[in-house]
Every structure is written in structure tokens, then in C-alpha cells.
Write a protein that holds these residues in place. Structure first.
Motif, mmCIF file in Angstrom:
data_model
loop_
_atom_site.group_PDB
_atom_site.id
_atom_site.type_symbol
_atom_site.label_atom_id
_atom_site.label_comp_id
_atom_site.label_asym_id
_atom_site.label_seq_id
_atom_site.Cartn_x
_atom_site.Cartn_y
_atom_site.Cartn_z
ATOM 1 N N ASN A 1 36.354 33.986 40.068
ATOM 2 C CA ASN A 1 37.689 33.481 40.394
ATOM 3 C C ASN A 1 38.600 34.425 41.169
ATOM 4 N N CYS A 2 38.175 35.657 41.406
ATOM 5 C CA CYS A 2 39.103 36.636 41.970
ATOM 6 C C CYS A 2 38.544 37.335 43.202
ATOM 7 N N TYR A 3 39.468 37.729 44.083
ATOM 8 C CA TYR A 3 39.140 38.540 45.246
ATOM 9 C C TYR A 3 39.928 39.840 45.156
ATOM 10 N N PRO A 4 39.250 40.977 45.355
ATOM 11 C CA PRO A 4 39.979 42.255 45.393
ATOM 12 C C PRO A 4 40.702 42.373 46.728
ATOM 13 N N ILE A 5 42.028 42.378 46.696
ATOM 14 C CA ILE A 5 42.787 42.364 47.946
ATOM 15 C C ILE A 5 43.550 43.652 48.207
ATOM 16 N N GLY A 6 43.495 44.586 47.265
ATOM 17 C CA GLY A 6 44.221 45.828 47.475
ATOM 18 C C GLY A 6 43.978 46.816 46.362
ATOM 19 N N TYR A 7 44.670 47.927 46.480
ATOM 20 C CA TYR A 7 44.510 48.998 45.501
ATOM 21 C C TYR A 7 45.851 49.659 45.260
ATOM 22 N N LEU A 8 46.161 49.923 43.989
ATOM 23 C CA LEU A 8 47.360 50.662 43.605
ATOM 24 C C LEU A 8 46.898 52.021 43.108
ATOM 25 N N VAL A 9 47.346 53.078 43.744
ATOM 26 C CA VAL A 9 46.912 54.426 43.411
ATOM 27 C C VAL A 9 47.179 54.717 41.931
ATOM 28 N N ASP A 10 46.175 55.258 41.277
ATOM 29 C CA ASP A 10 46.219 55.651 39.863
ATOM 30 C C ASP A 10 46.411 54.480 38.905
ATOM 31 N N ARG A 11 46.261 53.248 39.401
ATOM 32 C CA ARG A 11 46.467 52.083 38.540
ATOM 33 C C ARG A 11 45.289 51.132 38.563
ATOM 34 N N GLY A 12 44.719 50.865 39.729
ATOM 35 C CA GLY A 12 43.557 49.999 39.787
ATOM 36 C C GLY A 12 43.549 49.064 40.975
ATOM 37 N N THR A 13 42.676 48.081 40.869
ATOM 38 C CA THR A 13 42.441 47.123 41.948
ATOM 39 C C THR A 13 43.350 45.920 41.808
ATOM 40 N N LEU A 14 43.929 45.530 42.906
ATOM 41 C CA LEU A 14 44.767 44.346 42.962
ATOM 42 C C LEU A 14 43.866 43.146 43.231
ATOM 43 N N LEU A 15 43.911 42.145 42.378
ATOM 44 C CA LEU A 15 43.061 40.968 42.500
ATOM 45 C C LEU A 15 43.900 39.731 42.751
ATOM 46 N N LEU A 16 43.369 38.843 43.550
ATOM 47 C CA LEU A 16 43.988 37.539 43.777
ATOM 48 C C LEU A 16 43.165 36.518 43.007
ATOM 49 N N ASP A 17 43.756 35.970 41.956
ATOM 50 C CA ASP A 17 43.088 34.975 41.110
ATOM 51 C C ASP A 17 43.300 33.601 41.736
ATOM 52 N N VAL A 18 42.211 33.001 42.198
ATOM 53 C CA VAL A 18 42.283 31.702 42.862
ATOM 54 C C VAL A 18 41.678 30.592 42.006
ATOM 55 N N SER A 19 41.603 30.808 40.689
ATOM 56 C CA SER A 19 40.955 29.845 39.795
ATOM 57 C C SER A 19 41.605 28.466 39.827
ATOM 58 N N LYS A 20 42.912 28.410 40.074
ATOM 59 C CA LYS A 20 43.627 27.129 40.098
ATOM 60 C C LYS A 20 43.936 26.655 41.517
ATOM 61 N N PHE A 21 43.508 27.423 42.503
ATOM 62 C CA PHE A 21 43.898 27.154 43.883
ATOM 63 C C PHE A 21 43.441 25.782 44.383
ATOM 64 N N ASN A 22 42.204 25.424 44.134
ATOM 65 C CA ASN A 22 41.690 24.142 44.638
ATOM 66 C C ASN A 22 42.377 22.939 44.005
ATOM 67 N N GLN A 23 42.805 23.061 42.749
ATOM 68 C CA GLN A 23 43.450 21.932 42.072
ATOM 69 C C GLN A 23 44.964 21.888 42.295
ATOM 70 N N THR A 24 45.607 23.050 42.228
ATOM 71 C CA THR A 24 47.075 23.065 42.251
ATOM 72 C C THR A 24 47.679 23.876 43.387
ATOM 73 N N ASN A 25 46.837 24.536 44.174
ATOM 74 C CA ASN A 25 47.315 25.398 45.261
ATOM 75 C C ASN A 25 48.025 26.650 44.737
ATOM 76 N N GLU A 26 47.848 26.967 43.453
ATOM 77 C CA GLU A 26 48.482 28.133 42.845
ATOM 78 C C GLU A 26 47.525 29.314 42.844
ATOM 79 N N VAL A 27 48.087 30.494 43.054
ATOM 80 C CA VAL A 27 47.335 31.736 42.932
ATOM 81 C C VAL A 27 48.131 32.681 42.045
ATOM 82 N N ASN A 28 47.450 33.681 41.510
ATOM 83 C CA ASN A 28 48.106 34.655 40.654
ATOM 84 C C ASN A 28 47.568 36.029 41.006
ATOM 85 N N VAL A 29 48.436 37.022 40.976
ATOM 86 C CA VAL A 29 48.039 38.392 41.248
ATOM 87 C C VAL A 29 47.771 39.094 39.923
#
Length: 179
Positions: A111-139
Motif C-alpha cells: 500500500n505504500c511508496y517511499p517518497i522521501g527521507y527525513l534525516v535521523d527520523r526515517g522514510t517518508l511513505l505515501l499510503d495509497v491504500s484508499k486511493f482507488n476507492q476514495t482518492n485519499e492518501v496519507n503520509v
């Protein structure tokens, strides 16, 4: 800002940058350092569609808009590096493929794509699990723990710019009770 699209958010930021893409920010103890921004050249619409088709991606409009404006960027850079970055499409696909080797969280891989990185914190992911049904995404932020920001990419990016690249989600207030 009336229209908080990715394009408008980044264009508003750029109006505040000097000719060297530097911005003076307020820091602790009254220090006002200059930080930089590096914006990659855009990917063409045709190239982006080829990447999407070849890799069977489902990317939301806001991330596509970012890639078409800047195919990757580093934000709040200084002599030690950057605060956070948003990946180019090539970096995103590379990171996604390497996630298959190190991530034991099936949800991320489905459900997720790694779209970025925050230094000393981790990988920024784009959760598209609801995208096809509701057009919603979550970071999400995947580090030692996974944090949900409960917002889309444009909201997250705007908050990060307002917070000058700082981890705004760690700021909190606490109710005080008086006798």
C-alpha cells in the motif's frame, strides 16, 4: 493560501528564496541561519507515464504534480546536509524495490511508496491504500516506529515548510489543571 496545491506551496516558498535558493530562518537562541533548497529538473509527462506503466504504480495527482514540477528536491539544507528530501521517481522506485529486501511489514509493500527521507527520523511513505476507492492518501513516517500524519502530501509539505523543516508533530501541549 487559498489554493494549497503542491505547485502553489512550492511557488510560495520560492518567492521567499534569494538568488542562491537560500532562506533565512529563525532558530533557537536568536540565531538566523540561511538554509538552502535544491530542486531537481522536472520529469516530462511522457516519461512519468512510462515509469508509472512500466512499474505498475498508482500515484496520486499531488505526487505526480510534484514530479512534473521537480523530479526530487532537498529542503532546508545546510553544511551538514538537509532536513528532508522528496525523492525523484527513479529514487522512489529504487527505494521501493529495496524495501522488499528489508521491510517485514506487508502493509508497506502492498500500500505504500517511499517518497522521501527525513534525516535521523526515517522514510517518508505515501499510503495509497484508499486511493482507488476514495482518492485519499496519507503520509506516514517509517522509522523506529511508524507515525501517521493523518494528512495528504500537500498538507504535510506545507506544514514542514511552515515549521522550517522541524519535526512539528513532536510539538505538543498539555492540559494544565489548577486546584
Amino acid at each position: 493560501m487559498n489554493d494549497s496545491s503542491i505547485v502553489n506551496i512550492l511557488e510560495a516558498l520560492k518567492t521567499r528564496l534569494d538568488e542562491n535558493n537560500l532562506l533565512t530562518v529563525h532558530s533557537t537562541s536568536g540565531i538566523y541561519p540561511k538554509v538552502g533548497f535544491t530542486f531537481n529538473k522536472p520529469i516530462t509527462y511522457h516519461e512519468l507515464e512510462q515509469f508509472i506503466t512500466k512499474n505498475h504504480l498508482t500515484l496520486p495527482t499531488e505526487y505526480k504534480d510534484f514530479l512534473l514540477l521537480h523530479n526530487g528536491a532537498e529542503f532546508f539544507t545546510n553544511e551538514y546536509g538537509y532536513s528532508f528530501c522528496l525523492y525523484s521517481i527513479e529514487e522512489m522506485i529504487c527505494e521501493y524495490n529495496s524495501m522488499k529486501d528489508y521491510s517485514d511489514v506487508d502493509y508497506f509493500l502492498k500500500n505504500c511508496y517511499p517518497i522521501g527521507y527525513l534525516v535521523d527520523r526515517g522514510t517518508l511513505l505515501l499510503d495509497v491504500s484508499k486511493f482507488n476507492q476514495t482518492n485519499e492518501v496519507n503520509v506516514l513516517l517509517s522509522g523506529i516506529e511508524t507515525i501517521s500524519f493523518y494528512c495528504d502530501l500537500k498538507t504535510w509539505l506545507e506544514r514542514m515548510i511552515i515549521a522550517q523543516g522541524n519535526a512539528y508533530w513532536e510539538w505538543f501541549s498539555k492540559v494544565v489543571y489548577f486546584d
